[in-house]
Design an enzyme around this catalytic site. Sequence first.
Site, short mmCIF file in Angstrom:
data_model
loop_
_atom_site.label_atom_id
_atom_site.label_comp_id
_atom_site.label_asym_id
_atom_site.label_seq_id
_atom_site.Cartn_x
_atom_site.Cartn_y
_atom_site.Cartn_z
N ALA A 54 89.21 77.69 0.96
CA ALA A 54 89.32 78.20 -0.40
C ALA A 54 89.85 77.15 -1.37
CB ALA A 54 90.23 79.42 -0.43
N CYS A 55 90.72 76.29 -0.90
CA CYS A 55 91.44 75.35 -1.76
C CYS A 55 90.57 74.15 -2.14
CB CYS A 55 92.69 74.87 -1.02
SG CYS A 55 93.55 73.51 -1.85
N PRO A 56 90.39 73.89 -3.44
CA PRO A 56 89.54 72.76 -3.83
C PRO A 56 90.12 71.41 -3.43
CG PRO A 56 90.66 73.69 -5.74
CD PRO A 56 90.90 74.63 -4.61
N TRP A 57 91.44 71.30 -3.36
CA TRP A 57 92.07 70.03 -2.98
C TRP A 57 91.83 69.76 -1.50
CZ3 TRP A 57 92.63 69.21 -7.81
CH2 TRP A 57 93.13 70.20 -8.66
N HIS A 59 89.42 70.99 0.21
CA HIS A 59 87.97 70.84 0.35
C HIS A 59 87.55 69.37 0.21
CE1 HIS A 59 83.78 72.64 -0.87
NE2 HIS A 59 83.71 71.88 0.20
#
Length: 327
Positions: A54-57, A59
């Site tokens: 879920a986390c863009p960082w 990812h």
Amino acid sequence: MSAKTGEKLEILNFAGKDGEYKRKDSVFRDSISKEKGAKFYAEPNRYHLYVSYACPWAHRTLITRVLKGLSGIISVSVVHWLMDDKGWKFPTAEDPCEGATPDHLYGFDRIRKLYYKADPDYSGRFTVPVLWDKKLETIVNNESSEIIRMLNTEFNDLIDSKYSEIDIYPETLKSEIDELNEWIYPTINNGVYKAGFATKQEPYEKEVTQLFKSLDRLEKILADKHAKGEDFLVGNTLTEADIRLYTTIVRFDPIYVQHFKCNLGMIRFDFPHTHKWVRNLYWNYDAFKSTTNFDHIKFHYSKSHININPFHITPLGPVPHILPLDK
């Protein structure tokens, strides 16, 4: 999938009295090095990534790990999409989560326990990604922008040449990449959060207006690139600038438009060149598509941020999450 009935969830309100959201800096900032004698020496099967889809960082690190052929060298544990009052957790038999994994190293039920293992006096936030050293049993780094640069260079002697030749931060393009990062991070990557977590009208309007100014600026850059037959942000090669931006843009229509009230436009309808750019990465590069889990993304934001969405309703649209490349 759904959150456990009656489970107490954290109210993720990071705004100050002025209503503005301020992200705290990462704490663990050591580096892996290919130089012999280094405290965190680059070697196979020594390091482990703790991430959330879920986390863009987080990812960013997953994309780079696949792109650089490090899947067999750096292992991974994936948390549940739900962040509750104790932060990120791992799935259990009672609360399973498709795509998530147990903590493969210690069997911990929470990311916070990993932080306390590294530092019993730790008092910061329990964020992902976490780059963990199995040998010294501590956190090397929890800042995604630094982790992806380590993955880019420090393991090149251990991987096939087809991967070591990939350079997402080439010397000749560093200044241009840095220049893009300088405004894309605060106004787009973090800009969606500053708009979404604002608790007063004025800071929200300021941040969402700046966000769309930057999206307009980005659209012009990509229009020029496409006019020259180029597919990427810098030069004509895939770089960290693309990786860092992708994890925000791929979440924009499914989540940020409605959940963070970033609704002055949608990527698929209002930014044709940005839309073409993000679809090219998703559909033509496995490192991007295979690490993008829209269920985790949508469930996390809609069911974890109860101050924004107190009834945990996950919107069905947009459908599909991402359009085919030929549309």
